[in-house]
Design a protein around this motif. Structure first.
Motif, PDB file in Angstrom:
ATOM      1  N   THR A 169       0.840  -1.200   0.000  1.00 30.04           N
ATOM      2  CA  THR A 169       0.000   0.000   0.000  1.00 30.04           C
ATOM      3  C   THR A 169       0.875   1.250   0.000  1.00 30.04           C
ATOM      4  O   THR A 169       2.052   1.215   0.387  1.00 30.04           O
ATOM      5  N   ARG A 170       0.287   2.350  -0.417  1.00 33.89           N
ATOM      6  CA  ARG A 170       1.014   3.625  -0.411  1.00 33.89           C
ATOM      7  C   ARG A 170       1.400   4.001   1.023  1.00 33.89           C
ATOM      8  O   ARG A 170       2.485   4.508   1.262  1.00 33.89           O
ATOM      9  N   ASP A 171       0.517   3.744   1.978  1.00 37.44           N
ATOM     10  CA  ASP A 171       0.824   4.058   3.373  1.00 37.44           C
ATOM     11  C   ASP A 171       1.998   3.231   3.892  1.00 37.44           C
ATOM     12  O   ASP A 171       2.852   3.750   4.622  1.00 37.44           O
ATOM     13  N   GLU A 172       2.059   1.939   3.538  1.00 33.04           N
ATOM     14  CA  GLU A 172       3.197   1.115   3.942  1.00 33.04           C
ATOM     15  C   GLU A 172       4.488   1.660   3.328  1.00 33.04           C
ATOM     16  O   GLU A 172       5.518   1.751   3.997  1.00 33.04           O
ATOM     17  N   CYS A 173       4.408   2.027   2.070  1.00 32.62           N
ATOM     18  CA  CYS A 173       5.561   2.575   1.360  1.00 32.62           C
ATOM     19  C   CYS A 173       6.044   3.859   2.024  1.00 32.62           C
ATOM     20  O   CYS A 173       7.248   4.044   2.246  1.00 32.62           O
ATOM     21  N   ILE A 174       5.114   4.744   2.347  1.00 33.98           N
ATOM     22  CA  ILE A 174       5.462   6.004   3.006  1.00 33.98           C
ATOM     23  C   ILE A 174       6.127   5.730   4.357  1.00 33.98           C
ATOM     24  O   ILE A 174       7.109   6.385   4.718  1.00 33.98           O
ATOM     25  N   GLN A 175       5.649   4.745   5.095  1.00 34.20           N
ATOM     26  CA  GLN A 175       6.256   4.402   6.383  1.00 34.20           C
ATOM     27  C   GLN A 175       7.682   3.887   6.189  1.00 34.20           C
ATOM     28  O   GLN A 175       8.596   4.254   6.938  1.00 34.20           O
ATOM     29  N   PHE A 176       7.898   3.043   5.176  1.00 39.19           N
ATOM     30  CA  PHE A 176       9.245   2.548   4.884  1.00 39.19           C
ATOM     31  C   PHE A 176      10.188   3.709   4.543  1.00 39.19           C
ATOM     32  O   PHE A 176      11.345   3.739   4.975  1.00 39.19           O
ATOM     33  N   ILE A 177       9.694   4.657   3.749  1.00 35.71           N
ATOM     34  CA  ILE A 177      10.498   5.825   3.373  1.00 35.71           C
ATOM     35  C   ILE A 177      10.881   6.620   4.617  1.00 35.71           C
ATOM     36  O   ILE A 177      12.053   6.977   4.806  1.00 35.71           O
ATOM     37  N   ALA A 178       9.899   6.887   5.468  1.00 35.22           N
ATOM     38  CA  ALA A 178      10.160   7.642   6.707  1.00 35.22           C
ATOM     39  C   ALA A 178      11.159   6.903   7.591  1.00 35.22           C
ATOM     40  O   ALA A 178      12.102   7.512   8.127  1.00 35.22           O
ATOM     41  N   ASP A 179      10.980   5.597   7.726  1.00 36.33           N
ATOM     42  CA  ASP A 179      11.896   4.804   8.548  1.00 36.33           C
ATOM     43  C   ASP A 179      13.319   4.865   8.000  1.00 36.33           C
ATOM     44  O   ASP A 179      14.285   5.005   8.760  1.00 36.33           O
ATOM     45  N   GLY A 180      13.452   4.758   6.681  1.00 38.85           N
ATOM     46  CA  GLY A 180      14.770   4.792   6.056  1.00 38.85           C
ATOM     47  C   GLY A 180      15.458   6.133   6.231  1.00 38.85           C
ATOM     48  O   GLY A 180      16.657   6.197   6.544  1.00 38.85           O
ATOM     49  N   ILE A 181      14.712   7.204   6.027  1.00 45.25           N
ATOM     50  CA  ILE A 181      15.286   8.546   6.205  1.00 45.25           C
ATOM     51  C   ILE A 181      15.674   8.756   7.669  1.00 45.25           C
ATOM     52  O   ILE A 181      16.757   9.264   7.964  1.00 45.25           O
ATOM     53  N   ASN A 182      14.802   8.357   8.586  1.00 44.53           N
ATOM     54  CA  ASN A 182      15.107   8.521  10.016  1.00 44.53           C
ATOM     55  C   ASN A 182      16.358   7.743  10.412  1.00 44.53           C
ATOM     56  O   ASN A 182      17.197   8.237  11.169  1.00 44.53           O
ATOM     57  N   LYS A 183      16.502   6.526   9.891  1.00 40.20           N
ATOM     58  CA  LYS A 183      17.701   5.728  10.187  1.00 40.20           C
ATOM     59  C   LYS A 183      18.948   6.427   9.653  1.00 40.20           C
ATOM     60  O   LYS A 183      19.954   6.550  10.367  1.00 40.20           O
ATOM     61  N   ALA A 184      18.874   6.890   8.410  1.00 41.63           N
ATOM     62  CA  ALA A 184      20.032   7.567   7.807  1.00 41.63           C
ATOM     63  C   ALA A 184      20.396   8.825   8.583  1.00 41.63           C
ATOM     64  O   ALA A 184      21.578   9.088   8.841  1.00 41.63           O
ATOM     65  N   LEU A 185      19.400   9.593   8.977  1.00 43.05           N
ATOM     66  CA  LEU A 185      19.667  10.834   9.715  1.00 43.05           C
ATOM     67  C   LEU A 185      20.211  10.546  11.115  1.00 43.05           C
ATOM     68  O   LEU A 185      21.002  11.326  11.643  1.00 43.05           O
ATOM     69  N   SER A 186      19.806   9.423  11.704  1.00 37.79           N
ATOM     70  CA  SER A 186      20.303   9.086  13.045  1.00 37.79           C
ATOM     71  C   SER A 186      21.767   8.656  13.014  1.00 37.79           C
ATOM     72  O   SER A 186      22.448   8.689  14.033  1.00 37.79           O
TER      73      SER A 186
END
Length: 102
Positions: free
Chosen positions: A57-74
């Protein structure tokens, strides 16, 4: 001046991929790119958000994107990720600005 330079990430990166291995490699690549920007004194890095590939789903995809960006920024510092808006082609995320807001 470095603050006026906005490098663009690889088109192969897909933080929203339904495939775990693709997401893992995408996050690793983003971390590498953010570190490279930092070494060069650049504070912005532009990426395409990602695509669901029509498999999640688009919502699952958006969550994966947010998780990936948050991990990279951390794991990095001093460089902001700029999300590029998209043209709503296929299964890409970011064609509707409300998706980027999420």
């Amino acid at each position: 001046p470095p603050h006026l330079i906005l490098p663009h990430g690889s088109y192969l990166v897909n933080l929203g991929s339904p495939k775990i291995e693709t997401r893992r490699k995408s996050v690793e690549t983003l971390i590498d790119e953010l570190n490279r920007c930092s070494m060069l004194g650049l504070n912005l890095f532009n990426i395409h958000p990602g695509s669901s590939c029509g498999e999640i789903t688009r919502d699952e995809c958006i969550q994966f994107i947010a998780d990936g960006i948050n991990k990279a920024l951390s794991e990095t510092s001093g460089v902001k990720v700029v999300l590029e808006n998209m043209s709503r082609q296929g299964h890409t995320i970011g064609g509707d600005l409300t998706e980027i807001r999420k």
